[in-house]
Design an enzyme around this catalytic site. Structure first.
Site, PDB file in Angstrom:
ATOM      1  N   ASP A  13      64.318   5.013   3.786  1.00  0.00           N
ATOM      2  CA  ASP A  13      64.086   3.629   4.189  1.00  0.00           C
ATOM      3  C   ASP A  13      63.389   2.832   3.095  1.00  0.00           C
ATOM      4  O   ASP A  13      62.524   3.348   2.384  1.00  0.00           O
ATOM      5  CB  ASP A  13      63.224   3.630   5.456  1.00  0.00           C
ATOM      6  CG  ASP A  13      62.933   2.244   5.976  1.00  0.00           C
ATOM      7  OD1 ASP A  13      63.888   1.546   6.334  1.00  0.00           O
ATOM      8  OD2 ASP A  13      61.748   1.869   6.024  1.00  0.00           O
TER       9      ASP A  13
ATOM     10  N   GLU B  31      68.493   3.259   1.282  1.00  0.00           N
ATOM     11  CA  GLU B  31      68.591   1.882   1.734  1.00  0.00           C
ATOM     12  C   GLU B  31      67.923   1.045   0.646  1.00  0.00           C
ATOM     13  O   GLU B  31      66.691   0.914   0.600  1.00  0.00           O
ATOM     14  CB  GLU B  31      67.880   1.674   3.070  1.00  0.00           C
ATOM     15  CG  GLU B  31      68.100   0.270   3.614  1.00  0.00           C
ATOM     16  CD  GLU B  31      66.899  -0.315   4.342  1.00  0.00           C
ATOM     17  OE1 GLU B  31      67.088  -1.338   5.022  1.00  0.00           O
ATOM     18  OE2 GLU B  31      65.795   0.233   4.235  1.00  0.00           O
TER      19      GLU B  31
END
Length: 727
Positions: free
Chosen positions: A407, A460
């Site tokens: 993330d 990401e």
């Protein structure tokens, strides 16, 4: 040496420090010791009025100060017997047991290279020196004293003060007779002698149900795995040239049990219901939003407290393992969203863990995320980097996970991420790159792929940082894949436009194909795109309801036809109208209606076609797998391209993104009959059932970069796919 019944003494200042919980080396005093006065036992039992050592003989120990007892002993094994006005009880003295951690463990922890850190830190149910109990170990280098507290000792930090292990900063204790299932926390006396808030275990394997904050002793390895067949083929199933389509899911809101307080499904229930559902739709993988333990439901798991604990909201660790195993037995991979970029400021978490900025930077310009009100890990501290690297390996190893989606990588890469000038600290070279975070990501990817070949590390990452999926030895970050946020933003912007305006923005549709091979990309429509006022996917589409569904079907078909692995967030596979909310389950009642059934049928067929047609997946990350046929027809909002695989039939994808039907001559790579293998306007999907009666025939008539062409009917707001061969 005094025999039983003789007397030995203990310095009163030491005794008072022990009883006050301010003795920095309790193991130097408590337990059995040989002294100048002879062998003795010192025991701290605050609620005892009398205390005996029970072995070959029974010796009553004398009170030194209230709660602390001392007496001679002959050196043999013993247990303690305590008595007060209410009860008498026998127990093993935790200070009679030697250390558990070995010298190699200490060395590797101190060096920051202990790859299996979870095997030595945390709480482990073990047999030690012939007794069953729990071994606790925690890193707190600046602490003056660390104790384990729980219901088993009345949350009294004096009772189980831990042993400091040399210069590593690790504290440990073995507590005999303690069992899995016990709740516990660490009571820490900080560097300045201040008592810190009770802390959860940074390497705890379980936790209490939020809002309770304690860690829980949990055993690992309780699940009997049956996924050897999947693991043996995983490297091929997850290769760059393999078909990979991912169903992203928030476990807490996928489905709920209305008759039981609207609770979320358990891991055990998900092992059948979710796994069966995803397999039926033809996805190859399930990606779960973070299930690392977190205090606040509304963070969706992205502000974790317990990085080593699967959340108790759905069950125990062995039940999470059961869920992963069930997916593997159905041929599905499982990817976990992993959050090494930041952690919450909750007092019971990592914040100022030992009274100092231990896991985070002390300077808020480096250590505080203004956007998320979270703290940033100090990647330059070797023990912190080791903690995170080992955590990545923990999930891949302990729970057989097939990949980690990392993330917020962009926030890790740049020191000025979301910070105005003057509110960030340049790196040692004067630049904005976070060199320590870059080194950490490279090290983690090297470790993950080295230890677990065949897994996927997915970034990401929302910037143009170069080489995200380039190998580390070639100067890259070493990820296997990267989310293509540019594609996502461009296409969502394009499809949200009224079709009459699309011709002025045709580049938003085609631009992604100009850089699609700069990285190994995923094409994600994730949870982030259907919350906070952004609308659901069907809600983003313009026009009447009929046109909205047609636009959405066309979007999905183009997504599956375009180079890049696929990802779709739950609910979008049947065109949920409402934005996603973590507080309720999906609107499953929509599947009573034909248009929503049609979108689900389309997703199922797209996944099947993608899996079974090499041309649609072989070149997801290879330029030979894609070529433009018609990329410049902005006037008609038509886009045509070919997907290829060596020696196998190509697929031509043709899109008409206006509500006007088109009869066009489209270029084709070869002559002969081309079968219509997918048409989003099919009545099966809820469309108008307009098409090419099963196929078209190409002849030698050069058109749009091709030597051959055929006249094709493109229904309004549709995507049609063709491949050579009779219908």
């Amino acid at each position: 040496m005094p025999g039983p019944g003789g007397s030995v003494t203990i310095d009163r200042q030491v005794a008072e420090a022990l009883v006050a919980g301010r003795q920095e080396d309790p193991f130097a005093v408590l337990g059995p010791h040989r002294t100048d006065q002879g062998d003795r036992i010192v025991a701290l039992v605050p609620d005892a009025e009398r205390l005996w050592a029970v072995g070959a003989e029974t010796v009553e120990l004398s009170p030194v100060v209230p709660g602390l007892f001392c007496g001679p002993w002959d050196g043999g094994p013993y247990r303690l017997r305590a008595e007060n006005a209410l009860a008498t009880w026998d127990f093993d003295d935790p200070y009679a047991f030697g250390p558990v951690l070995g010298a190699i463990d200490e060395y590797l922890i101190g060096e920051g290279t202990h790859r299996r850190l979870w095997e030595v830190l945390g709480a482990h149910a073990i047999t030690h020196e012939g007794r069953r109990g729990v071994h606790f170990a925690v890193w707190a280098p600046s602490a003056k004293r660390v104790s384990v507290v729980g219901g088993f000792n009345n949350w009294d930090g004096r009772r189980h003060q831990m042993r400091r292990r040399g210069m590593t900063g690790v504290w440990e204790i073995f507590i005999p007779a303690l069992m899995p299932g016990e709740a516990y926390r660490y009571e820490i006396l900080g560097a300045e002698g201040q008592l810190e808030p009770l802390k959860a275990d940074p390497v705890g394997f379980g936790a209490e149900h939020p809002p309770a904050k304690a860690s829980v002793v949990r055993e690992l390895d309780l699940h009997p795995w049956g996924d050897a067949a999947w693991l043996a083929k995983r490297d091929k199933a997850q290769a760059v040239r393999a078909p990979v389509s991912v169903y992203e899911v928030h476990l807490g809101s996928w489905r709920r049990v209305a008759g039981e307080g609207n609770r979320p499904l358990s891991y055990h229930e998900l092992a059948s219901r979710l796994v069966d559902y995803v397999a039926d739709l033809g996805f190859t993988h399930i990606e779960i939003l973070p299930i690392t333990e977190h205090p606040f439901d509304g963070s969706w798991g992205y502000q974790p407290i317990g990085l080593y604990a699967p959340t108790i909201r759905h069950g125990r660790p062995e039940e999470f393992a059961e869920f992963v195993d069930a997916a593997h037995r159905r041929g599905l991979g499982v990817i976990l969203d992993w959050v090494p970029g930041h952690f919450p400021t909750d007092d019971h978490g990592l914040r100022r863990f030992d009274g100092t900025a231990l896991y985070e930077h002390a300077d808020p310009r480096e250590g505080f995320h203004q956007d998320w009100n979270t703290l940033i890990y100090n990647y330059g501290r070797r023990e912190v980097a080791n903690y995170l690297e080992a955590n990545a390996l923990f999930w891949l190893d302990q729970y057989h996970l097939d990949g980690l989606r990392v993330d917020a990588v962009a926030s890790m890469l740049f020191r000025d991420y979301s910070r105005p000038a003057g509110e960030w600290v340049p790196n040692a070279e004067g630049g904005r790159e976070n060199l320590e975070a870059i080194a950490f990501l490279q090290s983690t990817n090297r470790l993950a792929y080295g230890e677990k070949p065949g897994i996927m590390m997915i970034a990401e990452e929302s910037t143009t940082y170069p080489g995200v999926t380039r190998p580390v030895d070639k100067g890259g970050l070493g990820f296997g894949f990267k989310w293509n946020m540019g594609w996502m933003n461009d296409w969502l912007r394009y499809f949200a436009r009224e079709p009459i305006h699309r011709r002025w923005h045709h580049n938003e549709l085609t631009f992604a194909s100009s850089y699609i091979y700069s990285e190994n990309f995923f094409l994600p429509i994730s949870h982030d795109e259907v919350v906070h006022g952004k609308a659901s996917m069907i809600g983003k589409m313009p026009g009447s309801d009929v046109e909205k569904f047609a636009n959405l079907r066309a979007f999905y078909a183009l997504q599956w036809g375009h180079p890049g692995k696929k990802l779709l967030f739950m609910g979008q596979e049947f065109a949920q109208w409402r934005e996603w909310s973590h507080e309720r389950e999906l609107d499953w009642n929509l599947l009573d209606y034909l248009p929503h059934q049609g979108v689900m049928r389309l997703i199922r067929d797209l996944n099947r076609l993608y899996r079974e047609t090499p041309a649609l997946h072989w070149g997801d990350a290879d330029p030979e797998g894609f070529s433009w046929i018609e990329a410049d027809d902005a006037e008609h909002s038509v886009y045509v391209f070919a997907r290829r695989a060596p020696g196998l039939p190509p697929v031509v994808v043709a899109a008409n993104l206006t509500p006007v039907e088109r009869i066009l001559r489209i270029g084709l790579p070869q002559d002969g009959v081309w079968r219509e293998v997918l048409n989003t306007d099919s009545a099966w999907y809820g469309g108008g059932n307009r098409g090419n009666l099963g196929g078209i025939t190409a002849m030698r008539e050069p058109t749009s970069r091709c030597d051959f062409s055929a006249e094709a009917y493109l229904p309004p707001l549709s995507v049609v796919m063709f491949t050579p061969g009779a219908a």
